[in-house]
Design an enzyme around this catalytic site. Sequence first.
Site, PDB file in Angstrom:
ATOM      1  N   ASP A  13     -13.817   1.159  -8.774  1.00 27.83           N
ATOM      2  CA  ASP A  13     -14.339   1.291 -10.133  1.00 27.83           C
ATOM      3  C   ASP A  13     -15.862   1.439 -10.017  1.00 27.83           C
ATOM      4  O   ASP A  13     -16.393   1.647  -8.903  1.00 27.83           O
ATOM      5  CB  ASP A  13     -13.895   0.112 -11.017  1.00 27.83           C
ATOM      6  CG  ASP A  13     -14.536  -1.219 -10.631  1.00 27.83           C
ATOM      7  OD1 ASP A  13     -15.293  -1.259  -9.637  1.00 27.83           O
ATOM      8  OD2 ASP A  13     -14.284  -2.224 -11.326  1.00 27.83           O
ATOM      9  N   CYS A  72     -13.587  -3.110  -6.116  1.00 27.66           N
ATOM     10  CA  CYS A  72     -14.133  -3.353  -7.458  1.00 27.66           C
ATOM     11  C   CYS A  72     -15.275  -4.353  -7.278  1.00 27.66           C
ATOM     12  O   CYS A  72     -15.875  -4.395  -6.201  1.00 27.66           O
ATOM     13  CB  CYS A  72     -13.048  -3.826  -8.426  1.00 27.66           C
ATOM     14  SG  CYS A  72     -12.189  -5.340  -7.931  1.00 27.66           S
ATOM     15  N   THR A  74     -15.172  -7.673  -7.148  1.00 29.85           N
ATOM     16  CA  THR A  74     -14.776  -8.745  -6.217  1.00 29.85           C
ATOM     17  C   THR A  74     -13.632  -8.349  -5.273  1.00 29.85           C
ATOM     18  O   THR A  74     -13.369  -9.074  -4.318  1.00 29.85           O
ATOM     19  CB  THR A  74     -14.267  -9.952  -7.021  1.00 29.85           C
ATOM     20  OG1 THR A  74     -13.177  -9.483  -7.854  1.00 29.85           O
ATOM     21  CG2 THR A  74     -15.356 -10.550  -7.904  1.00 29.85           C
ATOM     22  N   HIS A 105      -0.727 -10.725  10.595  1.00 35.29           N
ATOM     23  CA  HIS A 105       0.344 -11.574  10.053  1.00 35.29           C
ATOM     24  C   HIS A 105       0.979 -11.006   8.787  1.00 35.29           C
ATOM     25  O   HIS A 105       2.161 -11.209   8.549  1.00 35.29           O
ATOM     26  CB  HIS A 105      -0.191 -12.981   9.753  1.00 35.29           C
ATOM     27  CG  HIS A 105      -0.443 -13.781  10.995  1.00 35.29           C
ATOM     28  ND1 HIS A 105      -0.641 -15.142  10.987  1.00 35.29           N
ATOM     29  CD2 HIS A 105      -0.541 -13.393  12.296  1.00 35.29           C
ATOM     30  CE1 HIS A 105      -0.839 -15.573  12.238  1.00 35.29           C
ATOM     31  NE2 HIS A 105      -0.795 -14.518  13.051  1.00 35.29           N
ATOM     32  N   HIS A 140       6.559 -12.833  12.176  1.00 32.55           N
ATOM     33  CA  HIS A 140       5.938 -12.323  10.940  1.00 32.55           C
ATOM     34  C   HIS A 140       6.778 -11.222  10.304  1.00 32.55           C
ATOM     35  O   HIS A 140       6.698 -10.980   9.112  1.00 32.55           O
ATOM     36  CB  HIS A 140       4.530 -11.820  11.231  1.00 32.55           C
ATOM     37  CG  HIS A 140       3.694 -12.869  11.886  1.00 32.55           C
ATOM     38  ND1 HIS A 140       3.314 -14.022  11.244  1.00 32.55           N
ATOM     39  CD2 HIS A 140       3.230 -12.966  13.162  1.00 32.55           C
ATOM     40  CE1 HIS A 140       2.630 -14.783  12.080  1.00 32.55           C
ATOM     41  NE2 HIS A 140       2.573 -14.172  13.257  1.00 32.55           N
TER      42      HIS A 140
END
Length: 157
Positions: A13, A72, A74, A105, A140
Amino acid sequence: MSYYFKKIGIASDHAGKDLKFMLIDFIKLLEVEVVDYGVSVETDKAVDYPDYASLVAEDVSRGKLDGGIAICGTGIGMAIVANKFPNVRAACVWDEFSCRMSRAHNDANVLCLGGRTVNYHRAADYVKIWLSTPFAGEQHKIRIEKITNLDKKRTSS
Ligand code: RB5
């Protein structure tokens, strides 16, 4: 160095735009194919992160891309949206260890970064680690299969 992603998409963004363009140049130097899903350089207004996260996540979900990077302010909004798409495992990372583990993982196929939380040098470091770390498999694998089963349940109901 070998990279586990041959073709990736990248989207942001407005809050991730500057970092996105710097990372595109960096990724090209690594000789990994990178497709820009916007926001475009011409856009100077605020845009809604769900629109851009969806574009890249949709193509990862459909197998048109090996992986994606979504940026973005964060990384959090991008991850929330991207994880709505089947077969997408989007991860926000906060240091080199979490970045490596998201691949080893969690077999993360979308890397989410914050344009307001990491500088270019740290972000480029994370991108390089992320592109070059293989999924560890073994125990995993069973856990990833359980996530895939949740996707299947959700899409069949
Ligand atoms: C935009 O101001 C900001 O809310 C957005 O970039 C993102 O950080 C949301 O998760």
